[in-house]
Structures are given as structure tokens and as C-alpha cells.
Design a protein around this motif. Structure first.
Motif, PDB file in Angstrom:
ATOM      1  N   ARG B   9       0.063  -0.820   4.552  1.00 21.64           N
ATOM      2  CA  ARG B   9      -0.983  -0.071   4.032  1.00 21.64           C
ATOM      3  C   ARG B   9      -0.608  -0.130   2.384  1.00 21.64           C
ATOM      4  O   ARG B   9      -1.815  -0.225   1.684  1.00 21.64           O
ATOM      5  N   TYR B  10       0.342   0.153   1.944  1.00 23.40           N
ATOM      6  CA  TYR B  10       0.750  -0.112   0.504  1.00 23.40           C
ATOM      7  C   TYR B  10       1.867  -0.797   0.354  1.00 23.40           C
ATOM      8  O   TYR B  10       3.063  -0.953   1.323  1.00 23.40           O
ATOM      9  N   LEU B  11       2.114  -1.739  -0.612  1.00 24.19           N
ATOM     10  CA  LEU B  11       3.088  -2.465  -0.936  1.00 24.19           C
ATOM     11  C   LEU B  11       3.450  -2.505  -2.478  1.00 24.19           C
ATOM     12  O   LEU B  11       2.416  -2.431  -3.373  1.00 24.19           O
ATOM     13  N   VAL B  12       4.688  -2.428  -2.731  1.00 21.83           N
ATOM     14  CA  VAL B  12       5.043  -2.539  -4.150  1.00 21.83           C
ATOM     15  C   VAL B  12       5.964  -3.746  -4.389  1.00 21.83           C
ATOM     16  O   VAL B  12       6.883  -3.656  -3.895  1.00 21.83           O
ATOM     17  N   LYS B  13       5.513  -4.864  -5.418  1.00 18.87           N
ATOM     18  CA  LYS B  13       6.467  -5.930  -5.478  1.00 18.87           C
ATOM     19  C   LYS B  13       6.549  -5.837  -6.979  1.00 18.87           C
ATOM     20  O   LYS B  13       6.010  -5.527  -7.852  1.00 18.87           O
ATOM     21  N   ARG B  14       7.583  -6.676  -7.263  1.00 17.42           N
ATOM     22  CA  ARG B  14       8.098  -7.039  -8.542  1.00 17.42           C
ATOM     23  C   ARG B  14       7.392  -8.668  -9.183  1.00 17.42           C
ATOM     24  O   ARG B  14       7.420  -9.429  -8.197  1.00 17.42           O
ATOM     25  N   THR B  15       7.145  -8.587 -10.231  1.00 13.02           N
ATOM     26  CA  THR B  15       6.526  -9.708 -10.762  1.00 13.02           C
ATOM     27  C   THR B  15       7.501 -10.984 -10.478  1.00 13.02           C
ATOM     28  O   THR B  15       8.732 -10.794 -10.633  1.00 13.02           O
ATOM     29  N   GLY B  16       7.013 -12.202  -9.931  1.00  7.84           N
ATOM     30  CA  GLY B  16       7.796 -13.339  -9.672  1.00  7.84           C
ATOM     31  C   GLY B  16       8.048 -13.370  -8.142  1.00  7.84           C
ATOM     32  O   GLY B  16       8.523 -14.296  -7.615  1.00  7.84           O
ATOM     33  N   ASP B  98     -16.547 -21.469  12.927  1.00  9.58           N
ATOM     34  CA  ASP B  98     -17.663 -22.118  11.713  1.00  9.58           C
ATOM     35  C   ASP B  98     -19.063 -21.717  11.782  1.00  9.58           C
ATOM     36  O   ASP B  98     -19.747 -22.320  11.388  1.00  9.58           O
ATOM     37  N   ARG B  99     -19.403 -20.572  12.286  1.00  7.36           N
ATOM     38  CA  ARG B  99     -20.653 -19.788  11.932  1.00  7.36           C
ATOM     39  C   ARG B  99     -20.057 -18.525  11.238  1.00  7.36           C
ATOM     40  O   ARG B  99     -19.516 -17.688  11.687  1.00  7.36           O
ATOM     41  N   TRP B 100     -20.909 -18.094  10.246  1.00 10.08           N
ATOM     42  CA  TRP B 100     -20.974 -17.176   9.577  1.00 10.08           C
ATOM     43  C   TRP B 100     -21.956 -15.996   9.667  1.00 10.08           C
ATOM     44  O   TRP B 100     -21.904 -14.884   8.864  1.00 10.08           O
ATOM     45  N   ASP B 101     -22.949 -16.207  10.504  1.00  3.18           N
ATOM     46  CA  ASP B 101     -23.895 -15.060  10.629  1.00  3.18           C
ATOM     47  C   ASP B 101     -23.569 -13.940  11.669  1.00  3.18           C
ATOM     48  O   ASP B 101     -24.624 -13.473  12.352  1.00  3.18           O
ATOM     49  N   THR B 102     -22.171 -13.793  12.008  1.00  2.99           N
ATOM     50  CA  THR B 102     -22.230 -12.883  13.177  1.00  2.99           C
ATOM     51  C   THR B 102     -21.201 -11.868  12.175  1.00  2.99           C
ATOM     52  O   THR B 102     -20.617 -11.894  11.132  1.00  2.99           O
ATOM     53  N   GLU B 103     -21.132 -10.547  12.794  1.00  8.27           N
ATOM     54  CA  GLU B 103     -20.527  -9.441  12.208  1.00  8.27           C
ATOM     55  C   GLU B 103     -18.953  -9.824  12.111  1.00  8.27           C
ATOM     56  O   GLU B 103     -18.214 -10.339  12.800  1.00  8.27           O
ATOM     57  N   ALA B 104     -18.542  -9.361  10.859  1.00  8.29           N
ATOM     58  CA  ALA B 104     -17.013  -9.499  10.409  1.00  8.29           C
ATOM     59  C   ALA B 104     -16.409  -8.313  10.608  1.00  8.29           C
ATOM     60  O   ALA B 104     -16.980  -7.319  10.327  1.00  8.29           O
ATOM     61  N   PHE B 105     -15.362  -8.209  11.295  1.00  9.43           N
ATOM     62  CA  PHE B 105     -14.469  -7.051  11.489  1.00  9.43           C
ATOM     63  C   PHE B 105     -13.520  -7.026  10.389  1.00  9.43           C
ATOM     64  O   PHE B 105     -12.548  -7.811  10.293  1.00  9.43           O
ATOM     65  N   PHE B 106     -13.066  -5.727   9.837  1.00 15.45           N
ATOM     66  CA  PHE B 106     -12.045  -5.514   8.690  1.00 15.45           C
ATOM     67  C   PHE B 106     -10.893  -4.779   9.088  1.00 15.45           C
ATOM     68  O   PHE B 106     -10.897  -3.944   9.895  1.00 15.45           O
ATOM     69  N   GLY B 107      -9.826  -5.274   8.518  1.00 18.51           N
ATOM     70  CA  GLY B 107      -8.542  -4.393   8.541  1.00 18.51           C
ATOM     71  C   GLY B 107      -8.760  -3.309   7.532  1.00 18.51           C
ATOM     72  O   GLY B 107      -9.541  -3.082   6.727  1.00 18.51           O
ATOM     73  N   GLN B 108      -7.778  -2.217   7.468  1.00 21.58           N
ATOM     74  CA  GLN B 108      -7.926  -1.080   6.696  1.00 21.58           C
ATOM     75  C   GLN B 108      -7.428  -1.292   5.345  1.00 21.58           C
ATOM     76  O   GLN B 108      -7.441  -0.660   4.337  1.00 21.58           O
ATOM     77  N   GLY B 109      -7.005  -2.643   4.997  1.00 20.91           N
ATOM     78  CA  GLY B 109      -6.490  -3.105   3.645  1.00 20.91           C
ATOM     79  C   GLY B 109      -5.099  -2.812   3.402  1.00 20.91           C
ATOM     80  O   GLY B 109      -4.379  -2.046   3.800  1.00 20.91           O
ATOM     81  N   THR B 110      -4.659  -3.390   2.386  1.00 19.64           N
ATOM     82  CA  THR B 110      -3.314  -3.592   1.859  1.00 19.64           C
ATOM     83  C   THR B 110      -3.380  -3.518   0.323  1.00 19.64           C
ATOM     84  O   THR B 110      -4.015  -4.058  -0.185  1.00 19.64           O
ATOM     85  N   ARG B 111      -2.783  -2.376  -0.294  1.00 22.30           N
ATOM     86  CA  ARG B 111      -2.892  -1.744  -1.574  1.00 22.30           C
ATOM     87  C   ARG B 111      -1.503  -2.420  -2.303  1.00 22.30           C
ATOM     88  O   ARG B 111      -0.617  -1.843  -2.015  1.00 22.30           O
ATOM     89  N   LEU B 112      -1.665  -3.474  -2.953  1.00 23.35           N
ATOM     90  CA  LEU B 112      -0.674  -4.375  -3.582  1.00 23.35           C
ATOM     91  C   LEU B 112      -0.620  -3.931  -5.065  1.00 23.35           C
ATOM     92  O   LEU B 112      -1.509  -4.138  -5.681  1.00 23.35           O
ATOM     93  N   THR B 113       0.676  -3.427  -5.246  1.00 25.69           N
ATOM     94  CA  THR B 113       0.868  -3.163  -6.692  1.00 25.69           C
ATOM     95  C   THR B 113       2.122  -4.010  -7.215  1.00 25.69           C
ATOM     96  O   THR B 113       3.110  -4.179  -6.477  1.00 25.69           O
ATOM     97  N   VAL B 114       1.758  -4.965  -8.307  1.00 27.85           N
ATOM     98  CA  VAL B 114       2.840  -5.637  -8.608  1.00 27.85           C
ATOM     99  C   VAL B 114       3.426  -5.182 -10.080  1.00 27.85           C
ATOM    100  O   VAL B 114       2.516  -5.020 -10.915  1.00 27.85           O
ATOM    101  N   VAL B 115       4.495  -5.028 -10.306  1.00 28.57           N
ATOM    102  CA  VAL B 115       5.079  -4.332 -11.450  1.00 28.57           C
ATOM    103  C   VAL B 115       6.097  -5.236 -12.103  1.00 28.57           C
ATOM    104  O   VAL B 115       6.507  -6.104 -11.699  1.00 28.57           O
TER     105      VAL B 115
END
Lengths: 106, 115
Positions: B9-16, B98-115
């Protein structure tokens, strides 16, 4: 190229007022258009699609090919409608607009 | 209940650093997508896949790569994380292939912070 434009970043209306969220698109073929919604702390989810011609939670949207628009409308806004709304176009893959934040105040 | 699950859900990573974002869906969907979501910029498509081992660039693939070794899993890789990759990352899936006209289901998201 396909493009979706949502001109309003933020739309604020009073409860009970009509609401219209604008969406314009450009696509050379025959588009499929959708509205997705993201409520606070929830996943992005489908609200409605133009091929279904349905009303969901009181919202409707009509595809106007002449004006290349797919505006989302609701005659009487409710506080629970406050959310982020995204218009999406499928031509190749699924492309979204920048979104409109709807705030319905009491 | 359909499910698209992102590993963090949350991720903090360093530059590089090399960063892996994982996404798994249990709906047997052929299509999978990675987007980044930024205020004022909406959802921008990074990469998508319509079958195992198949991948296509989206609008902003620079600095990213993907892996689809199994149908249910789609990984987003940041080869060398940079601060401008700080964002919310969303995974989605849909069907059929290869068909795009159907419903897409989404994940809850990952908030990535790069420090």
C-alpha cells in the motif's frame, strides 16, 4: 492519437443542484467511452459506459459524436456524489482524462 | 468478489534503487495495466499487457519496465528509482484479450515515495 479532455479540475455544487461534468475526446475511429469514479479511500471503479445507455446512481451520459463529447449529468446532486470522476476512452488500451473533483456541499 | 491486489500500500525507496511493484488478479483476465496517478495529471498509462509475456508501451514508459510471466501477475519495475517517480501507482485488469471496451478492475494502489 486518442485524447480525453476534462476541462474542469474542480466542480463545486450545492446539494440538490444539477451537475454536469464535461468530457471531450478525440479519436479517429469509433470510440467506446466510460466514466470511472473514485470515492475517498476507495478503489477506482466503473460508473457507467456509453454502450449500456444506463443510469447509475442517477447519473447519465450521452455520447455526442458530432461534438465529440460524453458529458456526465445528474439532475440533483447528493453529498455522497463527492468524488473524483474520470472520463475514459478505449481505442487502443484504456486512456483516461485528468479527472474532475466533484464537491457537493450541503 | 473480483480482486486485483497490489503487494504494497505504501513504499519508500531511495534514489537509484531498483523497485518492484507487484500486482495479482484472480479473475483470469488477459489484459493488465499499470498507471500512475498524479494530482492534476490524472491517470497516465505506463505499460499494458494483453497476454502472458506480451507487453506494450503506454504513454509514459520511460524509466519503467514490466514483466508478465504468469497470467495472474503483472510486475512494474523501476530500474533506477528517481524522485520524479514518486506517485500513486494503480494496477488494473480486464478481459478478453486485446479488447478494451470492457470494465477494468483496479487495485487499491501503491503510494511510492522516492527519497
Amino acid at each position: 492519437a486518442q485524447r480525453v479532455t476534462q476541462p474542469e479540475k474542480l466542480l463545486s455544487v450545492f446539494k440538490g443542484a444539477p451537475v454536469e461534468l464535461k468530457c471531450n475526446y478525440s479519436y479517429s475511429g469509433s470510440p467506446e467511452l466510460f466514466w470511472y469514479v473514485q470515492y475517498s479511500r476507495q478503489r477506482l471503479q466503473l460508473l457507467l459506459r456509453h454502450i449500456s445507455r444506463e443510469s447509475i446512481k442517477g447519473f447519465t451520459a450521452d455520447l455526442n459524436k458530432g461534438e465529440t463529447s460524453f458529458h456526465l449529468k445528474k439532475p440533483f446532486a447528493q453529498e455522497e456524489d463527492s468524488a473524483m470522476y474520470y472520463c475514459a476512452l478505449t481505442g487502443y488500451a484504456l486512456n483516461f482524462g485528468k479527472g474532475t473533483s466533484l464537491l457537493v456541499t450541503p | 468478489d473480483v480482486k486485483v491486489t497490489q503487494s504494497s500500500r505504501y513504499l519508500v525507496k531511495r534514489t537509484g534503487e531498483k523497485v518492484f511493484l507487484e500486482c495479482v488478479q484472480d479473475m483470469d483476465h488477459e489484459n493488465m495495466f499499470w498507471y500512475r496517478q498524479d494530482p492534476g495529471l490524472g491517470l497516465r498509462l505506463i505499460y499494458f499487457s494483453y497476454d502472458v509475456k506480451m507487453k506494450e508501451k503506454g504513454d509514459i514508459p520511460e524509466g519503467y519496465s514490466v514483466s508478465r510471466e504468469k497470467k495472474e501477475r503483472f510486475s512494474l519495475i523501476l530500474e533506477s528509482a528517481s524522485t520524479n517517480q514518486t506517485s500513486m501507482y494503480l494496477c488494473a485488469s480486464s478481459s478478453p484479450s486485446d479488447r478494451w471496451d470492457t470494465e477494468a478492475f483496479f487495485g487499491q494502489g501503491t503510494r511510492l515515495t522516492v527519497v
